[in-house]
Motif scaffolding. Sequence first.
Motif, PDB file in Angstrom:
ATOM      1  N   GLN A   1      -9.879  19.591   3.656  1.00  0.00           N
ATOM      2  CA  GLN A   1     -10.570  18.876   2.590  1.00  0.00           C
ATOM      3  C   GLN A   1     -10.891  17.482   3.115  1.00  0.00           C
ATOM      4  OE1 GLN A   1     -11.385  19.693  -0.695  1.00  0.00           O
ATOM      5  NE2 GLN A   1     -12.211  17.614  -0.853  1.00  0.00           N
ATOM      6  N   LYS A   2     -11.971  16.924   2.656  1.00  0.00           N
ATOM      7  CA  LYS A   2     -12.369  15.589   3.086  1.00  0.00           C
ATOM      8  C   LYS A   2     -11.836  14.561   2.086  1.00  0.00           C
ATOM      9  CE  LYS A   2     -16.372  13.679   5.441  1.00  0.00           C
ATOM     10  NZ  LYS A   2     -17.714  14.023   5.914  1.00  0.00           N
ATOM     11  N   TYR A   3     -11.271  13.497   2.614  1.00  0.00           N
ATOM     12  CA  TYR A   3     -10.707  12.449   1.762  1.00  0.00           C
ATOM     13  C   TYR A   3     -11.294  11.093   2.120  1.00  0.00           C
ATOM     14  CZ  TYR A   3      -7.210  15.868   0.414  1.00  0.00           C
ATOM     15  OH  TYR A   3      -6.587  16.994  -0.074  1.00  0.00           O
ATOM     16  N   HIS A   4     -11.368  10.247   1.109  1.00  0.00           N
ATOM     17  CA  HIS A   4     -11.828   8.870   1.306  1.00  0.00           C
ATOM     18  C   HIS A   4     -10.681   7.953   0.893  1.00  0.00           C
ATOM     19  CE1 HIS A   4     -14.707   5.590   1.648  1.00  0.00           C
ATOM     20  NE2 HIS A   4     -14.257   5.121   0.504  1.00  0.00           N
ATOM     21  N   ALA A   5     -10.279   7.075   1.817  1.00  0.00           N
ATOM     22  CA  ALA A   5      -9.158   6.170   1.530  1.00  0.00           C
ATOM     23  C   ALA A   5      -9.650   4.736   1.534  1.00  0.00           C
ATOM     24  CB  ALA A   5      -8.062   6.352   2.570  1.00  0.00           C
ATOM     25  N   GLN A   6      -9.184   3.981   0.550  1.00  0.00           N
ATOM     26  CA  GLN A   6      -9.425   2.542   0.505  1.00  0.00           C
ATOM     27  C   GLN A   6      -8.092   1.867   0.775  1.00  0.00           C
ATOM     28  OE1 GLN A   6     -11.131   2.842  -3.557  1.00  0.00           O
ATOM     29  NE2 GLN A   6     -12.899   1.780  -2.684  1.00  0.00           N
ATOM     30  N   ILE A   7      -8.002   1.185   1.896  1.00  0.00           N
ATOM     31  CA  ILE A   7      -6.730   0.612   2.353  1.00  0.00           C
ATOM     32  C   ILE A   7      -6.783  -0.901   2.199  1.00  0.00           C
ATOM     33  CG2 ILE A   7      -5.161   0.405   4.316  1.00  0.00           C
ATOM     34  CD1 ILE A   7      -6.554   2.942   5.469  1.00  0.00           C
ATOM     35  N   TYR A   8      -5.730  -1.453   1.602  1.00  0.00           N
ATOM     36  CA  TYR A   8      -5.636  -2.902   1.427  1.00  0.00           C
ATOM     37  C   TYR A   8      -4.445  -3.387   2.234  1.00  0.00           C
ATOM     38  CZ  TYR A   8      -8.045  -1.111  -2.659  1.00  0.00           C
ATOM     39  OH  TYR A   8      -8.887  -0.414  -3.477  1.00  0.00           O
ATOM     40  N   VAL A   9      -4.695  -4.294   3.165  1.00  0.00           N
ATOM     41  CA  VAL A   9      -3.625  -4.874   3.976  1.00  0.00           C
ATOM     42  C   VAL A   9      -3.498  -6.336   3.572  1.00  0.00           C
ATOM     43  CG1 VAL A   9      -2.801  -5.363   6.297  1.00  0.00           C
ATOM     44  CG2 VAL A   9      -4.136  -3.300   5.865  1.00  0.00           C
ATOM     45  N   THR A  10      -2.316  -6.736   3.104  1.00  0.00           N
ATOM     46  CA  THR A  10      -2.115  -8.105   2.642  1.00  0.00           C
ATOM     47  C   THR A  10      -0.921  -8.724   3.344  1.00  0.00           C
ATOM     48  OG1 THR A  10      -0.823  -7.185   0.819  1.00  0.00           O
ATOM     49  CG2 THR A  10      -3.098  -7.769   0.346  1.00  0.00           C
ATOM     50  N   LEU A  11      -0.960 -10.027   3.508  1.00  0.00           N
ATOM     51  CA  LEU A  11       0.191 -10.730   4.060  1.00  0.00           C
ATOM     52  C   LEU A  11       1.351 -10.639   3.077  1.00  0.00           C
ATOM     53  CD1 LEU A  11      -1.450 -13.981   5.466  1.00  0.00           C
ATOM     54  CD2 LEU A  11      -0.200 -12.274   6.794  1.00  0.00           C
ATOM     55  N   ARG A  12       2.572 -10.505   3.602  1.00  0.00           N
ATOM     56  CA  ARG A  12       3.739 -10.547   2.718  1.00  0.00           C
ATOM     57  C   ARG A  12       3.766 -11.897   1.997  1.00  0.00           C
ATOM     58  NH1 ARG A  12       7.674  -6.606   3.658  1.00  0.00           N
ATOM     59  NH2 ARG A  12       7.181  -5.281   5.442  1.00  0.00           N
ATOM     60  N   PRO A  13       4.270 -11.898   0.756  1.00  0.00           N
ATOM     61  CA  PRO A  13       4.225 -13.139  -0.029  1.00  0.00           C
ATOM     62  C   PRO A  13       4.923 -14.323   0.656  1.00  0.00           C
ATOM     63  CG  PRO A  13       4.773 -11.283  -1.428  1.00  0.00           C
ATOM     64  CD  PRO A  13       4.775 -10.763  -0.024  1.00  0.00           C
ATOM     65  N   SER A  14       5.934 -14.051   1.469  1.00  0.00           N
ATOM     66  CA  SER A  14       6.672 -15.147   2.099  1.00  0.00           C
ATOM     67  C   SER A  14       5.957 -15.718   3.322  1.00  0.00           C
ATOM     68  CB  SER A  14       8.057 -14.663   2.507  1.00  0.00           C
ATOM     69  OG  SER A  14       7.926 -13.571   3.408  1.00  0.00           O
ATOM     70  N   VAL A  15       4.859 -15.073   3.755  1.00  0.00           N
ATOM     71  CA  VAL A  15       4.166 -15.509   4.970  1.00  0.00           C
ATOM     72  C   VAL A  15       3.040 -16.475   4.601  1.00  0.00           C
ATOM     73  CG1 VAL A  15       2.808 -14.737   6.955  1.00  0.00           C
ATOM     74  CG2 VAL A  15       4.714 -13.342   6.125  1.00  0.00           C
ATOM     75  N   LEU A  16       2.992 -17.609   5.303  1.00  0.00           N
ATOM     76  CA  LEU A  16       1.937 -18.588   5.073  1.00  0.00           C
ATOM     77  C   LEU A  16       0.578 -17.993   5.426  1.00  0.00           C
ATOM     78  CD1 LEU A  16       3.499 -21.862   6.507  1.00  0.00           C
ATOM     79  CD2 LEU A  16       3.076 -21.314   4.111  1.00  0.00           C
ATOM     80  N   ASP A  17      -0.462 -18.392   4.690  1.00  0.00           N
ATOM     81  CA  ASP A  17      -1.809 -17.875   4.923  1.00  0.00           C
ATOM     82  C   ASP A  17      -2.749 -19.054   5.186  1.00  0.00           C
ATOM     83  OD1 ASP A  17      -4.243 -16.654   4.944  1.00  0.00           O
ATOM     84  OD2 ASP A  17      -4.188 -15.990   2.863  1.00  0.00           O
ATOM     85  N   PRO A  18      -2.831 -19.532   6.434  1.00  0.00           N
ATOM     86  CA  PRO A  18      -3.681 -20.697   6.709  1.00  0.00           C
ATOM     87  C   PRO A  18      -5.157 -20.438   6.418  1.00  0.00           C
ATOM     88  CG  PRO A  18      -2.745 -19.795   8.744  1.00  0.00           C
ATOM     89  CD  PRO A  18      -2.095 -19.074   7.611  1.00  0.00           C
ATOM     90  N   ALA A  19      -5.627 -19.212   6.625  1.00  0.00           N
ATOM     91  CA  ALA A  19      -7.032 -18.915   6.328  1.00  0.00           C
ATOM     92  C   ALA A  19      -7.290 -19.040   4.823  1.00  0.00           C
ATOM     93  CB  ALA A  19      -7.391 -17.516   6.825  1.00  0.00           C
ATOM     94  N   GLY A  20      -6.362 -18.524   4.030  1.00  0.00           N
ATOM     95  CA  GLY A  20      -6.501 -18.649   2.585  1.00  0.00           C
ATOM     96  C   GLY A  20      -6.486 -20.102   2.142  1.00  0.00           C
TER      97      GLY A  20
END
Lengths: 85, 85
Positions: free
Chosen positions: B3-22
Amino acid sequence: MTQKYHAQIYVTLRPSVLDPAGTAVKSGLSHLGYTNVDQVRIGKYVEVTLTADDETAARQQLDRICDELLANPVIENYRFDLTSV
Amino acid sequence: MTQKYHAQIYVTLRPSVLDPAGTAVKSGLSHLGYTNVDQVRIGKYVEVTLTADDETAARQQLDRICDELLANPVIENYRFDLTSV
């Protein structure tokens, strides 16, 4: 009265635009043995917390933010989900 | 039968990790006049189309793909939505 909103923004390349990064990931997956992966497209995911008067104002502002800063409307589409927190 | 599947994957920084780009995006928005934006966190969004025997097999394979290639489990979390197409 202002309300706090949390937005999940998805920025994706328009379907007609080539995605070399996605092709590279597909190739990497193939080398790792995942030969059943047909297509990979890479986009951006941005979570924004903001305050606004109401949901309409928040949506209008997020549209402007996406058009001006987060997405390149020439080659990218965006959409977002908004929840009040 | 596959069967064919479509996946939408979200990769996020852990909350404790600083996000300089953000933080840079938040600063940019502030300079553009959007001073009501509280927080910006930037992640990755990946769309994958793959064939698999069933949904369980697809989910197991996507977990491996995320752990091995798409996310860095030391600093990132991931989740995905799967739909059959």
